[in-house]
Design a protein around this motif. Structure first.
Motif, PDB file in Angstrom:
ATOM      1  N   ASN A  18       0.833  -1.185   0.000  1.00 46.15           N
ATOM      2  CA  ASN A  18       0.000   0.000   0.000  1.00 46.15           C
ATOM      3  C   ASN A  18       0.877   1.248   0.000  1.00 46.15           C
ATOM      4  O   ASN A  18       1.977   1.252   0.542  1.00 46.15           O
ATOM      5  N   ILE A  19       0.411   2.309  -0.600  1.00 47.24           N
ATOM      6  CA  ILE A  19       1.136   3.573  -0.587  1.00 47.24           C
ATOM      7  C   ILE A  19       0.953   4.225   0.778  1.00 47.24           C
ATOM      8  O   ILE A  19      -0.162   4.352   1.271  1.00 47.24           O
ATOM      9  N   ALA A  20       2.053   4.603   1.402  1.00 46.15           N
ATOM     10  CA  ALA A  20       1.974   5.210   2.735  1.00 46.15           C
ATOM     11  C   ALA A  20       1.243   6.546   2.667  1.00 46.15           C
ATOM     12  O   ALA A  20       1.505   7.375   1.799  1.00 46.15           O
ATOM     13  N   ARG A  21       0.316   6.754   3.594  1.00 47.62           N
ATOM     14  CA  ARG A  21      -0.440   7.997   3.650  1.00 47.62           C
ATOM     15  C   ARG A  21      -0.177   8.769   4.940  1.00 47.62           C
ATOM     16  O   ARG A  21      -0.724   9.836   5.140  1.00 47.62           O
ATOM     17  N   TYR A  22       0.619   8.212   5.831  1.00 52.96           N
ATOM     18  CA  TYR A  22       0.833   8.878   7.108  1.00 52.96           C
ATOM     19  C   TYR A  22       1.658  10.150   6.911  1.00 52.96           C
ATOM     20  O   TYR A  22       2.372  10.313   5.921  1.00 52.96           O
ATOM     21  N   HIS A  23       1.518  11.078   7.864  1.00 49.84           N
ATOM     22  CA  HIS A  23       2.253  12.325   7.770  1.00 49.84           C
ATOM     23  C   HIS A  23       2.560  12.851   9.165  1.00 49.84           C
ATOM     24  O   HIS A  23       2.087  12.304  10.170  1.00 49.84           O
ATOM     25  N   ASP A  24       3.363  13.914   9.237  1.00 47.05           N
ATOM     26  CA  ASP A  24       3.851  14.420  10.524  1.00 47.05           C
ATOM     27  C   ASP A  24       3.097  15.657  10.981  1.00 47.05           C
ATOM     28  O   ASP A  24       3.629  16.483  11.714  1.00 47.05           O
ATOM     29  N   TYR A  25       1.866  15.792  10.559  1.00 44.82           N
ATOM     30  CA  TYR A  25       1.016  16.897  10.995  1.00 44.82           C
ATOM     31  C   TYR A  25      -0.403  16.378  11.187  1.00 44.82           C
ATOM     32  O   TYR A  25      -0.755  15.293  10.731  1.00 44.82           O
ATOM     33  N   VAL A  26      -1.209  17.151  11.897  1.00 44.75           N
ATOM     34  CA  VAL A  26      -2.619  16.815  12.070  1.00 44.75           C
ATOM     35  C   VAL A  26      -3.437  17.883  11.348  1.00 44.75           C
ATOM     36  O   VAL A  26      -3.138  19.080  11.425  1.00 44.75           O
ATOM     37  N   ARG A  27      -4.436  17.449  10.605  1.00 45.14           N
ATOM     38  CA  ARG A  27      -5.305  18.381   9.891  1.00 45.14           C
ATOM     39  C   ARG A  27      -6.394  18.900  10.833  1.00 45.14           C
ATOM     40  O   ARG A  27      -7.043  18.120  11.520  1.00 45.14           O
ATOM     41  N   VAL A  28      -6.579  20.203  10.821  1.00 44.36           N
ATOM     42  CA  VAL A  28      -7.591  20.851  11.649  1.00 44.36           C
ATOM     43  C   VAL A  28      -8.538  21.615  10.734  1.00 44.36           C
ATOM     44  O   VAL A  28      -8.089  22.432   9.916  1.00 44.36           O
ATOM     45  N   ALA A  29      -9.834  21.332  10.854  1.00 40.52           N
ATOM     46  CA  ALA A  29     -10.813  22.004  10.010  1.00 40.52           C
ATOM     47  C   ALA A  29     -10.972  23.457  10.442  1.00 40.52           C
ATOM     48  O   ALA A  29     -10.958  23.781  11.638  1.00 40.52           O
ATOM     49  N   SER A  91     -15.962  14.654   6.576  1.00 39.59           N
ATOM     50  CA  SER A  91     -15.357  14.308   5.285  1.00 39.59           C
ATOM     51  C   SER A  91     -14.391  13.139   5.441  1.00 39.59           C
ATOM     52  O   SER A  91     -13.871  12.879   6.530  1.00 39.59           O
ATOM     53  N   ASP A  92     -14.147  12.442   4.338  1.00 34.99           N
ATOM     54  CA  ASP A  92     -13.336  11.231   4.363  1.00 34.99           C
ATOM     55  C   ASP A  92     -11.950  11.472   4.944  1.00 34.99           C
ATOM     56  O   ASP A  92     -11.435  10.644   5.694  1.00 34.99           O
ATOM     57  N   ILE A  93     -11.357  12.611   4.639  1.00 34.12           N
ATOM     58  CA  ILE A  93      -9.995  12.879   5.092  1.00 34.12           C
ATOM     59  C   ILE A  93      -9.920  12.960   6.624  1.00 34.12           C
ATOM     60  O   ILE A  93      -8.939  12.539   7.240  1.00 34.12           O
ATOM     61  N   TYR A  94     -10.989  13.487   7.251  1.00 32.45           N
ATOM     62  CA  TYR A  94     -11.013  13.565   8.712  1.00 32.45           C
ATOM     63  C   TYR A  94     -11.477  12.262   9.339  1.00 32.45           C
ATOM     64  O   TYR A  94     -11.052  11.902  10.439  1.00 32.45           O
TER      65      TYR A  94
END
Length: 399
Positions: A18-29, A91-94
């Protein structure tokens, strides 16, 4: 140890990576869209990591925001917490966003702990249920203790026909065993190992909120060994443990080992109980030469729903700290700090004042109740007494 990337390593197997989707930030709406808040900020996650007086650093840690299947997350909170969470309300991203924080305490060398720091979060995100039949075959080949192993949380997927999504408990179990399988290709993992505690934080709020401001937060902890995870209550500043130390004489482990292996507990010359006279921890990753004798990477998984402002923060520590300080001392030292990094620094500083010289790590994860603890600092007088005793001991040593 050769640290190949997870993608390249899994390409060599029979299943695609699988393609890695993790990241070093948190998304805030926000009203204007999505804001990226870096996890490395001292106001978001506070971390301190010290080698102490040891010649090598064997404590490591990692953090990332994972992207997981919302349906898997929905089923997990329903099964573990009895909560009906609808991922379609955000939303899907959250809906996919899960904070991962891991602490790894190596022994017999740093190889396994360094591998976990670099790879475990990516592996946690990328494993899938199609890997379980092959993995279970490898587990059974270990023999000994694992001849009688039924699969634990991954049992429903062993025959490859179950179409249900994994739970977080099953994903954690699959990940820890898969890590051991990958490590088996490296000779250093035969005699090197690492304990591990992984905390997963998922906001259940709608509209979506990040972990540090979530009014409903699902917390799942997957744990092997003697690293430690605590929650601090805002009601009275009490510590609530999310982990139990996996030593052979602990309640959970003594039952498991006696049922499956009989008894091989030996007390060393320092009065410490060790399994087969060699290992203090009976659950860990690596230490592969001991696996057939009952040492397992199978994590103990616990989940809890955090609501409102009832919890101030989560703290993860290695045994360089927990062997010196009590749970209550750890959370009392962190309370009232201006930010999570300062809280972590306080814990390490006091540990060193009392003579702690081991590798030490403390990680503070702020929650909605950050800065709102009520009630007195219960261990203040005790800590002052211990500080005076430590100073007196040090003076006598120098005379």
């Amino acid at each position: 140890m050769a640290y190949r990337c997870l993608k390249d390593r899994l390409k060599t197997g029979s299943k695609p990576c699988n393609i890695a989707r993790y990241h070093d930030y948190v998304r805030v709406a926000s009203a204007s869209g999505s804001i990226r808040v870096p996890l490395a900020s001292p106001n978001v996650i506070g971390i301190v990591n010290s080698r102490g007086n040891r010649s090598h650093q064997e404590d490591f840690y990692s953090f990332a925001t994972l992207s997981l299947n919302p349906e898997e997350l929905r089923q997990s909170v329903k099964k573990a917490l009895g909560v009906d969470w609808d991922p379609n309300l955000v939303s899907d991203i959250y809906a996919r966003q899960v904070l991962y924080v891991g602490i790894y305490d190596g022994h017999g060398g740093s190889a396994v702990a360094q591998y976990l720091r670099q790879e475990l979060h990516g592996l946690f995100e990328s494993v899938n249920k199609t890997m379980i039949p092959e993995l279970y075959g490898w587990i059974k080949e270990i023999g000994g203790y694992f001849k009688r192993f039924k699969g634990g949380a991954i049992t429903p997927w062993i025959d490859g026909t179950n179409k249900e999504e994994l739970t977080l408990e099953a994903r954690a179990t699959l990940t820890f065993f898969e890590a051991d399988k990958i490590l088996s290709a490296d000779n250093s993992a035969q005699t090197s190992g690492a304990t591990s505690s992984v905390a997963l934080l998922q906001s259940l709020d709608s509209p979506s909120t990040p972990f540090f401001s979530a009014k409903r937060l699902a917390v799942t902890v997957a744990h092997c060994g003697d690293t430690r995870v605590l929650l601090c209550s805002t009601r009275d500043g009490s510590a609530f443990p999310m982990t139990e130390t996996h030593h052979a004489d602990s309640h959970v482990e003594s039952i498991r080992l006696r049922r499956m292996m009989g008894s091989s507990l030996i007390t060393d010359s320092y009065g410490e109980s060790r399994w087969m006279g060699a290992l203090a921890n009976t659950r860990c990753l690596g230490d592969l030469r001991y696996k057939r004798f009952g040492i397992t990477p199978e994590p103990e998984v616990r989940a809890r729903l955090l609501e409102g402002e009832e919890w101030a923060f989560m703290v993860l520590v290695s045994d360089g700290i927990s062997s010196i300080l009590s749970d209550d001392e750890i959370v009392d030292l962190a309370r009232g700090a201006s930010n999570p990094k300062t809280a972590a620094d306080r814990i390490l500083s006091f540990t060193e004042e009392l003579g702690g010289d081991d590798n030490s790590t403390a990680i503070i994860v702020p929650l909605l109740g950050w800065g709102k603890i009520r009630g007195p600092d219960k261990t203040k007088d005790l800590r002052e007494y211990r500080r005076r005793q430590a100073v007196g001991t040090e003076r006598q040593r120098r005379m």
